[in-house]
Design an enzyme around this catalytic site. Structure first.
Site, PDB file in Angstrom:
ATOM      1  N   LYS A 198      96.398 109.503 -18.946  1.00  0.00           N
ATOM      2  CA  LYS A 198      96.382 108.690 -20.173  1.00  0.00           C
ATOM      3  C   LYS A 198      94.978 108.729 -20.794  1.00  0.00           C
ATOM      4  CE  LYS A 198      95.448 104.657 -17.279  1.00  0.00           C
ATOM      5  NZ  LYS A 198      96.006 103.441 -16.654  1.00  0.00           N
ATOM      6  N   ARG A 206     100.716  91.098 -14.906  1.00  0.00           N
ATOM      7  CA  ARG A 206     100.651  91.749 -16.201  1.00  0.00           C
ATOM      8  C   ARG A 206     102.053  92.230 -16.571  1.00  0.00           C
ATOM      9  NH1 ARG A 206      96.308  96.581 -16.621  1.00  0.00           N
ATOM     10  NH2 ARG A 206      98.049  97.645 -15.622  1.00  0.00           N
ATOM     11  N   TYR A 210      65.513 100.394 -33.882  1.00  0.00           N
ATOM     12  CA  TYR A 210      65.931  99.130 -34.513  1.00  0.00           C
ATOM     13  C   TYR A 210      65.443  97.926 -33.726  1.00  0.00           C
ATOM     14  CZ  TYR A 210      69.288 101.610 -37.480  1.00  0.00           C
ATOM     15  OH  TYR A 210      69.877 102.421 -38.405  1.00  0.00           O
ATOM     16  N   MET A 234      73.451 104.522 -33.714  1.00  0.00           N
ATOM     17  CA  MET A 234      74.793 105.100 -33.829  1.00  0.00           C
ATOM     18  C   MET A 234      74.805 106.570 -33.409  1.00  0.00           C
ATOM     19  SD  MET A 234      77.325 105.321 -37.115  1.00  0.00           S
ATOM     20  CE  MET A 234      77.351 103.569 -37.420  1.00  0.00           C
TER      21      MET A 234
END
Ligand SMILES: *Cc1c(COP(=O)(O)O)cnc(C)c1O
Length: 359
Positions: free
Chosen positions: A36, A129, A253, A301
């Protein structure tokens, strides 16, 4: 390979030898290889083709299974969450997918449409679940109708914690289910994930469902790399600039790193949009020319910055390894308080995948 691009190099031989480790730990089990989430970021089609001796594949979404069929994968493919609506059921029929039945509405759906599928009955033994409660099983079995029962599946919730008693409890519960059912196919059990296979031999049954271990990382909470597993992915990116930083100047940043003395940084062309975790701590290791260097400043990013040491000879187009060969993904996971699963599956689609295999 483009030297100007973030790249995930996938070693298919490593995946093959991890699969052999599954076989040796679970010699009497069929293996449903879990691919998956694009084989945990490694590329589901390539991984499926490399695992031609897997007895079945498991995926989470119908779209994942359809892509595998369209690529010519012929082995049984199981939808681990089953189907949610008519359209998904239709695709499951067209592409001959096995479905997990974890809720009554799924059985109703099959009956209403007159569909006939191979089904796994999912029982909730403690994961809390998906799945039927153990006491519901006898009655659900009676309503299976035309469906072909492949067996019973349950999922372990704490197998990654070696001191937890939960796995034993779950195994007791699933055995009670079989004991009470009387249905012959209920004896075919499918329980163990990677942590079950590696840490709980009692969870081995007719089927096992390894995911993470195929890709070479530990499923255990201690995040200690396992010697017998071969890491399959090396995530790397090019250096695109090297520049001096004067004492007192900051990098990136928010200026969260300020140089205490004159130094140099290399700028690497991979950031959080490539799947490098923004949460990672300052000083996390990045490998340049085989040496561990320290991440400095915020992850952007598209870029990260790494402090070089005085003697380092580094120039644009050299490559840095973010994890993989020489730098365990487990160590990177530790540096950002996560697990190898999220790092692998987080490698984004703009990262170029390429493959290495001996044959
Ligand atoms: C993802 C998944 C697995 C594989 O788990 P790993 O910890 O990666 O081995 C097995 N079973 C189910 C139901 C899953 O969703």
């Amino acid at each position: 390979m483009s030297s100007r691009q973030a790249t995930a190099l996938v070693d298919l031989d490593a995946i093959g030898s991890n699969f052999e480790l599954v076989r040796s730990r679970a010699p009497n089990s069929n293996v449903m290889a879990i691919i998956k989430a694009d084989a945990y970021g490694h590329g589901a089609i390539r991984v499926a083709k490399a695992l031609s001796s897997a007895n079945a594949f498991g995926v989470a979404r119908v779209s994942e299974a359809v892509k595998l069929r369209e690529a010519g994968i012929g082995q049984p493919i199981c939808l681990l969450e089953g189907v949610n609506d008519r359209e998904e059921l239709n695709l499951a029929s067209v592409f001959e997918l096995q479905v997990v039945i974890h809720d009554r509405y799924q059985l109703d759906l099959l009956e209403r449409v007159g569909a006939r599928r191979k089904v796994w009955l999912k029982v909730d033994t403690g994961m809390g679940r998906l799945g039927f409660a153990p006491e519901e099983v006898p009655e659900v079995l009676q309503t299976l109708g035309k469906q072909t029962l492949l067996g019973v599946m349950t999922h372990l919730s704490e197998a990654s914690d070696p001191v937890s008693q939960k796995t034993g409890l779950q195994l007791t519960r699933i055995r009670e289910v079989i004991g009470k059912s009387g249905h012959p196919d209920v004896r075919t059990l499918n329980i163990a994930n990677s942590a079950g296979i590696l840490g709980h031999p009692a969870s081995l049954a007719e089927w096992v469902r390894p995911g993470l271990m195929l890709y070479g990382a530990t499923p255990f909470d201690d995040l200690k790399p396992i010697h017998d597993l071969h890491p399959a992915m090396t995530f790397s990116a090019p250096v695109i600039a090297v520049h001096p930083v004067k004492a007192g100047e900051s990098v990136g940043y928010g200026g969260i790193f300020t140089a205490s003395s004159n130094t140099r940084v290399a700028v690497i062309a991979a950031g959080y949009a490539d799947g490098y975790p923004r949460e990672i701590k300052q000083g996390a290791p990045v490998l340049i020319h085989g040496e561990k260097r320290r991440l400095v400043g915020r992850v952007s990013m598209d870029m990260i910055c790494v402090e070089l040491e005085p003697g380092d000879v580094v120039q644009p187009s050299d490559r840095a390894v973010l994890w993989g060969e020489g730098l365990a993904i487990e160590d990177i996971a530790t540096c950002c308080g996560t697990i190898p699963y999220t790092l692998m599956t987080g490698v984004s689609s703009r990262v170029y995948r390429h493959y290495r295999a001996s044959s």
